[in-house]
Structures are given as C-alpha cells and as structure tokens.
Design a protein around this motif. Structure first.
Motif, PDB file in Angstrom:
ATOM      1  N   ILE A 140      39.719  24.492  43.088  1.00 30.14           N
ATOM      2  CA  ILE A 140      40.944  23.638  43.236  1.00 30.14           C
ATOM      3  C   ILE A 140      41.762  24.207  44.028  1.00 30.14           C
ATOM      4  O   ILE A 140      42.223  23.649  45.473  1.00 30.14           O
ATOM      5  N   TYR A 143      40.698  23.129  47.364  1.00 30.44           N
ATOM      6  CA  TYR A 143      40.983  20.989  47.261  1.00 30.44           C
ATOM      7  C   TYR A 143      42.259  21.351  47.947  1.00 30.44           C
ATOM      8  O   TYR A 143      42.339  20.288  48.859  1.00 30.44           O
ATOM      9  N   LEU A 144      43.190  21.760  47.461  1.00 28.79           N
ATOM     10  CA  LEU A 144      44.861  21.610  47.264  1.00 28.79           C
ATOM     11  C   LEU A 144      44.402  22.257  48.646  1.00 28.79           C
ATOM     12  O   LEU A 144      45.794  21.479  49.879  1.00 28.79           O
ATOM     13  N   ILE A 230      34.301  14.331  46.607  1.00 21.32           N
ATOM     14  CA  ILE A 230      36.192  14.816  45.844  1.00 21.32           C
ATOM     15  C   ILE A 230      36.768  14.961  47.444  1.00 21.32           C
ATOM     16  O   ILE A 230      38.461  13.878  46.838  1.00 21.32           O
TER      17      ILE A 230
ATOM     18  N   LYS B  93      35.554  14.945  39.885  1.00 23.04           N
ATOM     19  CA  LYS B  93      36.779  14.282  40.585  1.00 23.04           C
ATOM     20  C   LYS B  93      38.481  14.249  40.154  1.00 23.04           C
ATOM     21  O   LYS B  93      39.375  14.555  41.018  1.00 23.04           O
ATOM     22  N   ALA B  95      39.301  16.178  37.267  1.00 24.72           N
ATOM     23  CA  ALA B  95      40.075  17.206  37.381  1.00 24.72           C
ATOM     24  C   ALA B  95      40.584  17.483  38.308  1.00 24.72           C
ATOM     25  O   ALA B  95      41.876  18.207  38.302  1.00 24.72           O
ATOM     26  N   LEU B  96      40.412  17.832  39.908  1.00 19.52           N
ATOM     27  CA  LEU B  96      40.882  17.561  41.295  1.00 19.52           C
ATOM     28  C   LEU B  96      41.612  17.378  40.745  1.00 19.52           C
ATOM     29  O   LEU B  96      42.974  17.757  41.854  1.00 19.52           O
ATOM     30  N   ILE B  97      41.624  15.654  41.385  1.00 19.75           N
ATOM     31  CA  ILE B  97      43.418  14.848  41.192  1.00 19.75           C
ATOM     32  C   ILE B  97      44.524  15.638  40.497  1.00 19.75           C
ATOM     33  O   ILE B  97      44.947  15.273  40.707  1.00 19.75           O
ATOM     34  N   ALA B  99      44.925  18.421  39.351  1.00 19.63           N
ATOM     35  CA  ALA B  99      45.516  19.468  39.443  1.00 19.63           C
ATOM     36  C   ALA B  99      46.137  19.969  40.973  1.00 19.63           C
ATOM     37  O   ALA B  99      47.404  20.068  41.641  1.00 19.63           O
ATOM     38  N   SER B 100      45.971  18.380  41.783  1.00 16.41           N
ATOM     39  CA  SER B 100      47.011  17.946  43.357  1.00 16.41           C
ATOM     40  C   SER B 100      48.295  17.144  43.053  1.00 16.41           C
ATOM     41  O   SER B 100      48.238  16.876  41.303  1.00 16.41           O
TER      42      SER B 100
END
Lengths: 306, 517
Positions: A140, A143-144, A230, B93, B95-97, B99-100
């Motif tokens: 995470i 990704y951020l 992703i 994906k 979950a990542l979105i 978190a963003s």
C-alpha cells in the motif's frame, strides 16, 4: 567454464588421457541431462500442441503428445483479434526495452561510483541499498507513492519504481571490483573523465555482467503482471500479460451465444491458455539463444574469487 | 565515524517517515454537494468502479466510450467515468484503491466485502441520500426485502440490486444412444427414484464398457455434491435451510431426508453405477467424459457444458446428451430452488462529495428505459420482437454488443429476461420447470424469499463457523458416496463432527434471526 575440449587437452594444451570411467560418466551425464531437458520441455510443447488443436480434441483429452490433433489456428484468431494484442505487445516492448536500458544505465552508474576508491560515503550508500533489499515499504505505501507521483495509468509506473535493483548493483559492483584498478588509473592519468571511462573502458569490459543482468531484467519486465494490474486501468495501456490474462479469464467464463463470441465460446480453455503462453514466451525464446553464452558466464558473477 | 554514520542514517530514516506521513490531503475532483437540481450535471463527474466481465469491447471502444455509456451520460447528464477492475486480483486492486486518495464515488460489492467495509467505516450512510431521492424507491427493481438486506444496525450503506440464482436447473442427462437402446423417452421421461435406479441398472447391463453415471464430484457446491442437484429436491433437501412446521429453520444437511438421499447415492456406488473416479472428476474431466461419450448418464449444470458445438447441443431431438431433468420424490417433490439473492451492494465510499448525485444517477440507471436499452439494446439493431412478443437477438455481429450493456452497466436482472436468455441457449429456464416443494406438499413457506444460504446475517458465530461446517459436510458426504465410509458410520461421524464444530449453535442463531424477521 572449461570446455570439454580443453579438459581433454588440459589448460596448457597438453593432451590428457581420459579413462573409460570418464567416458562412461560423460555418456551417462549426457543422457540424463537430455532426458531431464525433454521432461522439462514436454509440457510446454504439449501446451503449444493444444493451442493448435481443435477444441473437441482438446476437451476429449486426445492431445497428449507434442503434435496437434485436427490442426486449427482458431485460438490465435482470438488472441490476435482486433488491435488490442498489438497495442499491448507494443506497450510491453516499450516497458521492456526502455526499462532494461534505463535500469542497466543506472545500475552501472551506481556500481561504478561505489567502486571508486575516492567516493565518499560509498559504504553508507551500499548499506542503504541493502536495507531496501531486506525491508520493503509494503504494497500500500508503494502504491500510494507511485500514485502520488502521478504515475497512475502510466507505463512509467512499471519502470521507475524498480529502476535500480540493489541485487543487480551488488552483482555489478563485484564484477567491477574484479577489473584491475591499474587500467582505470592509467586512463585517469591520460586525462580520461568518468563518463569516457565508463563508455570506453568499463562498459566493454563489463559486457558479460551487463548481458546477464539485462536478460534478468528483460524477462522480469516482459513477465510483469502484478504491477501492471494495479497501476494500469486503461485498456490502451495494458501490457501483453494483462491482455492475455484477460483473454484467458474471459474465455473461461464466456457464454455460448453471440456471433462475435461464438468463436471464443467454442474453444477449449486449454487451447486459449496454450496460445496465450506461446505468444508471451516466444519473444524471450527468440532472444535468449543470443545471450546464452553471457548468461552462462554471468551466473558465476559476483562469486567469491580466489 | 561510526557514530556519525548512525546519526546520519537515523536522520535519513526520520526524514523518510515524515515525508511518507505528509502528502496530498484527500481531494475530490468530483464537484459540488448541495442542491442537485440546480447544478450543471455535466460538470459533475461520477467515478464508478465496476466489476470485470467477459464481453470484450469493440475495437476503438472501451468502458468510457461505447454506445451504452454514451447513452447513460446523455440521459443522466453526468460526466461518468467507469473503471473496470481486472478479472484477476480484483479484491487486491479494490483494496489498494480504497487505501488511495482516488476513491470512486460508486462501486458494486458482494455481501462479504460489503459487511467488511461497513465494519471498517469505509462507506457512507445513505439514509439521508435515499430520503432525498424518493424516486429510487419507486423503481420496479426496488424491493423492501432486498432493501432490508442493506441495513446494518438499522442504517442502509448500500442500494441492493436483486437477482435470481441459476437461470437453468441442473439435470440428469443421458447419452442419446443409451436412451434409444433402453427405450427412454427423453422428452417425457419417468423420473421417479425407482425408475432412475432401474435405468442405471439396465444401462450397466447393456453398456458394461461405459461409466453408468458420472458427475463432477470434485466440484462441490457450498456443501453438497454439486452434480446431484437433480436429486436433492426429490428428498426435500434442495436448499441449505428449510422451514419447519413450528416456523423455525432447520439445516437440511442434518435431516433424515438428507440421510435418505445419501442412501440413494450410496446404493448407486454399491451397485457399481457411480464413476469409480468420481471424487477426482472436476469440470474439465466431466467435459472430457462428455466429449468422449464415456458415460451413460451424467449430472450437469448448464454451465458445465463444454464450449464445443459438437457436444453442447441440448436440443432433445439432436443432442448427444439430451436432458432428462430432475428426479421426482415419493411425495412428488421435484424441481430446483430459485436461490433468490442480492446481486450487488452498490455503495458510496466515505469521502465522496457527490452522494446525492450518485443517487440521482442510480435513478436513471434503474429506469425502465435504461433497463430496456442496457439489457436488450435497440429494437431493429440488437433485437426484434417475434409473434409472441419475445425478443429475438439479431445475428448481426456489429450489433450484438448488447451484452456490453448487460454485463457492465445494467443494474439488475428481471427473472423473466434472464429466462429468455437461457432459453435462447436451449436450456429450460428455472422458472419453467415443475417445482413441487414444501409449499405444495406441507403448506410451508419461507418467510423471506431471500435464501439464507446466500444472505446470511452478519452474526459472528455464523460467519466464523459456516465455512468449517460446509467443509465437514462436503468431506463426509463424499466419503459416503465413494465408499470411503459406510453409510451409517459416515452419517454418525458427520453428525458428531457437526456438533463438535458448534453446528447446533449456528443453526439456532440462524433460526432465531429468521424467526425475528
């Protein structure tokens, strides 16, 4: 690596007698390794055969060897349908070529810098690199970071975050440490600057290392799926692996109706899967033979030298 | 030197932590809140995170540029941006979105993820938004019971879309040559239990080289041997839960009827009718058996059929494996439960500032006009009406993209429309089957039309215990079916393990929830 010829002749070219035992051992080794190679190769050839076989023969389990049964190229029609395949291939080629070149360039720069005797803080730099090898930021935060850098939906998200691999830096550094310092010292005395040193002395001497690292990188970029999944949303920016995975998943779930999907729906899962695997591995298979000698030399790079 | 190195290293790491902790505040680029009637909707962007599906877009088109999304943009007035999750890794994906900072404004979730996100406070309470959008409750897809499924602690965090389960019932099928030889009328077969066992016996005698009966024993469905779904209704164990005369629920797997059903299956094994490799047969192997015609009878769902026209044909006049249908029990019980459930939970993540606009968009999406267009397409382009008023798809390859509307944008399915699609594939729709169940025989009806198996309440003991219970059932039933355990030995072993896993408490919890509805 010492070739068989030189083993027979010895390092200085003297003829060395090989006994019966050596010959038998050589024969047994050759047969065993050939068998192992065939065992490794067979599943791949079987999958390729299925990709060229009719769906009925695949479903009925008739394609057990390496030859197609009831030859057809319908699976490849699905893969190559429309422009998506070519666009995604282009995206993958772009990421692979640019990523490999940039990665090599930066790896060489870093490795060269930390092998210079007068480089201040090189130990600290290497420690920092090694820390990143051991401790990752996590999915995470990574990704951020990439999203906040504005690389969402960009092919650069597949290149920049992994631009310098600590492992490759260590490999390259160890190789460069093996280059006699006198060579670079004499070049310095002659007035060569660092960039010319890199281009005319270090780079040619590092070809085995560079070839090895480049093939690792190229295969890694070519097969990259998770990062593409992703970071890439737009279909126009999909890589080949994403596209092929989409095809395989969609065909497995496809309904049996609709003219345009009649072809996809009529094909066996294994046919499509085989075609996808063949398409994604063919470029690497074509390139690898040319780099094999460097790869063989390179696997021992960085090993402890006497 | 060493001290200096350590201090420098610490400073660098501290700086990194500080940098990571700062960053862009959550920004929303999606417009304004407030009155939705006076705002220029074209300036409002609604980001919709949609699930993956099978239909591929035409060349040059994508999820934000095709006739369906363009139609929705025009009708709703909003600037719609759809993002489709990948078919693999969708949960990761998502979950990542989540978190963003780039959160979507709308997305569709399954029940498990929905409850998880509610517990983590990721979602917006839609109470106020729904009150301000009364048109939502006026659409034909709105159903009070379905709406209640969205309530968590009395608050709706989602708009639920209804769905029915399998559009076509599972069935016992027979090889056409076997049917001819045995004199089975494939169009009106005698599907009593005695007749079925007799058919197996005669098939085994007449075709000793064939596997008498096969099915995907490896592909268990939630807890039962999935390929025997054509048999369960005859024993009144078609559903996971059933209502008793006193109004409470019982778990079908632990009833005497289930024992009797297992006895039938065990008899098939004892007499050598069951595929010896039954426990290892999965979908690809079942399709291989179909393609090679190595079985006389098989139990199959409509989606088991292989994608090859030589095998898939289900026309009783020409099919290789004509469909016989469902078994009929001693009370005349037969048919397969509709498995009513909730298709999706449409949610608005916390942080969206266009909540009311999202509700307005859903009003457009749930309108009759939108449903017609998204589900079917345009008359004359994607379909035409036949003499009976049924829609017939036009086989024009350029215009069969109706499935894009169906798969990516349509909000809900009306059962009758799904049934039409199934019929076009040649399968009998689940609504056309003869269904005789507890309602007709005992006068017992479920209070809720939503199947508790798919809409289990959020009770900890149920959420934690059911996976183990399902696994226990699957394991023991397979052992009994394949001879690994005797019928009584296996049944007693199953009941003992069921109790040890807290099965009785789970049944009571579900029953209490049901009674409280």
């Amino acid at each position: 690596m010492v070739s068989r010829k030189s083993a027979v002749r010895g390092v200085r070219g003297d003829r060395i007698k090989t006994g019966h035992f050596d010959k038998i051992l050589l024969a047994v080794n050759t047969v065993a390794i050939t068998l192992i190679a065939l065992i490794c190769l067979y599943p791949y050839l079987n999958i390729v055969a299925k990709s060229f076989s009719s769906s009925f023969s695949v479903i009925a389990g008739k394609v057990n060897g390496i030859w197609p049964v009831e030859y057809t190229a319908e699976s490849y029609q699905i893969i190559f349908r429309g422009s998506r395949f070519f666009r995604s291939t282009w995206n993958t080629v772009f990421v692979t070529v640019i990523g490999t070149l940039l990665n090599l360039m930066f790896t060489l720069f870093v490795a060269y810098a930390v092998t210079r005797p007068v480089m201040p803080g090189k130990k600290l730099i290497m420690i920092l690199y090694i820390i990143t090898m051991v401790f990752g930021g996590g999915l995470i935060p990574t990704y951020l970071t990439v999203i906040n850098a504005g690389m969402r939906n960009s092919l650069w998200a597949l290149i920049i975050p992994s631009l310098v691999s600590p492992f490759n830096v260590i490999l390259m550094r160890n190789f460069l440490n093996g280059i006699p310092y006198e060579i670079t010292e004499s070049a310095t005395i002659d007035g060569t600057d660092h960039f010319r040193m890199l281009a005319h002395i270090i780079f040619p001497l590092s070809l085995p290392s560079i070839a090895t690292i480049s093939i690792f990188l190229a295969v890694g970029y070519w097969n990259s799926f998770f990062d593409a999944m992703i970071y890439i949303d737009a279909r126009t920016k999909q890589t080949l692996q994403l596209y092929l995975r989409d095809i395989m998943t969609n065909v497995m779930q496809a309904e049996l109706s609709g003219f345009l999907d009649e072809l996809a729906g009529s094909l066996a899962d294994d046919s499509i899967r085989g075609a996808a695997i063949f398409c994604s591995t063919l470029p690497i298979i074509c390139v690898y033979p040319f780099l094999q000698k460097y790869f063989v030399k390179g696997v021992t790079l960085g090993a402890v030298k006497g | 030197m060493k001290r200096a190195t350590i201090i420098l290293l610490s400073l660098v790491m501290l700086l990194s932590v500080v940098t990571a902790c700062t960053g862009n505040a959550t920004t929303s680029t999606t417009g304004q809140s407030g009155s939705t009637t006076t705002v220029d909707r074209s300036k409002i962007t609604i980001n919709y995170l949609a699930n993956a599906n099978v239909q591929s877009f035409k060349d040059g088109e994508d999820e934000n540029n095709n006739e369906f999304i363009n139609w929705l943009k025009e009708k709703s007035g909003y600037n719609l941006v759809y993002q489709i999750l990948p078919s693999e890794g969708a949960e990761q994906k998502r979950a990542l979105i989540m978190a963003s900072p780039d959160l979507p404004d709308l997305m569709a979730l399954g029940r498990g993820t929905y409850l998880d996100y509610v517990s983590k406070n990721y979602l917006t309470d839609l109470t106020e938004a729904i009150e301000k959008t009364p048109e939502l409750k006026a659409t034909k897809c709105f159903d009070e019971e379905v709406y209640n499924m969205s309530l968590v602690d009395g608050k709706p965090f989602a708009i639920c879309t209804p769905s029915n389960g399998s559009p076509a019932p599972d069935a016992l099928c027979v090889d056409y040559e076997v049917a001819e030889e045995l004199g089975i009328d494939v169009k009106k077969p005698d599907m009593s239990l005695e007749s079925i066992m007799d058919m197996f016996a005669r098939a085994k005698a007449a075709f000793p080289d064939l596997i008498t009966y096969t099915g995907a024993g490896k592909g268990t469905s939630y807890y039962k041997l999935a390929d025997f779904r054509w048999l369960y209704a005859a024993y009144d164990v078609d559903t996971t839960w059933r209502v008793k005369a006193d109004g409470t629920l019982e778990y079908c797997a632990t009833t005497q009827d289930m024992y009797d059903c297992l006895a039938f299956i065990r008899e098939m094994f004892d007499k050598g009718y069951l595929d010896p490799g039954y426990a290892t047969v999965d979908n690809p192997i079942l399709q291989e058996r179909m393609a090679n015609r190595s079985a006389a009878f098989l139990g199959a769902s409509w989606y088991d059929w292989p994608g090859d026209s030589a095998v898939t044909n289900v026309d009783p006049n020409t099919a290789i494996f004509p469909i016989l249908g469902q078994a009929v029990g001693k009370d005349g019980m037969t048919g397969q439960d509709l498995e009513s459930t909730v298709l999706n939970y449409i949610v608005v993540p916390r942080g969206s500032d266009v909540v009311e606009h999202c509700m307005n968009y859903l009003v457009t999406l749930t309108s009759d006009e939108a449903y017609e267009f998204l589900f079917y397409g345009e008359e004359g382009k994607q379909f035409e009406f036949d003499a009976q008023g049924k829609r017939i798809p036009l086989d024009d390859p350029e215009n069969t993209r109706k499935k894009i509307g169906l798969q990516y944008y349509v909000y809900y399915y009306i059962y009758e429309d799904m049934a039409q699609r199934t019929e076009r594939l040649g399968f009998m729709s689940i609504g056309d089957q003869v269904r005789i169940d507890r309602h007709q025989i005992y006068g017992l009806d479920m209070k809720t039309k939503l199947n508790p198996a798919y809409n289990m309440p959020s009770i900890d003991i149920v959420n934690e215990g059911m996976p183990d219970i399902n696994a226990c059932c699957a394991e023991w039933f397979l052992k009994i079916a394949t001879g690994a355990a005797g019928l009584d030995e296996g049944w007693n072993g199953f009941l003992a393990e069921f109790k040890s896993l807290g099965g009785e408490d789970i049944v009571k919890a579900v029953s209490d929830w049901y009674v409280g509805q």
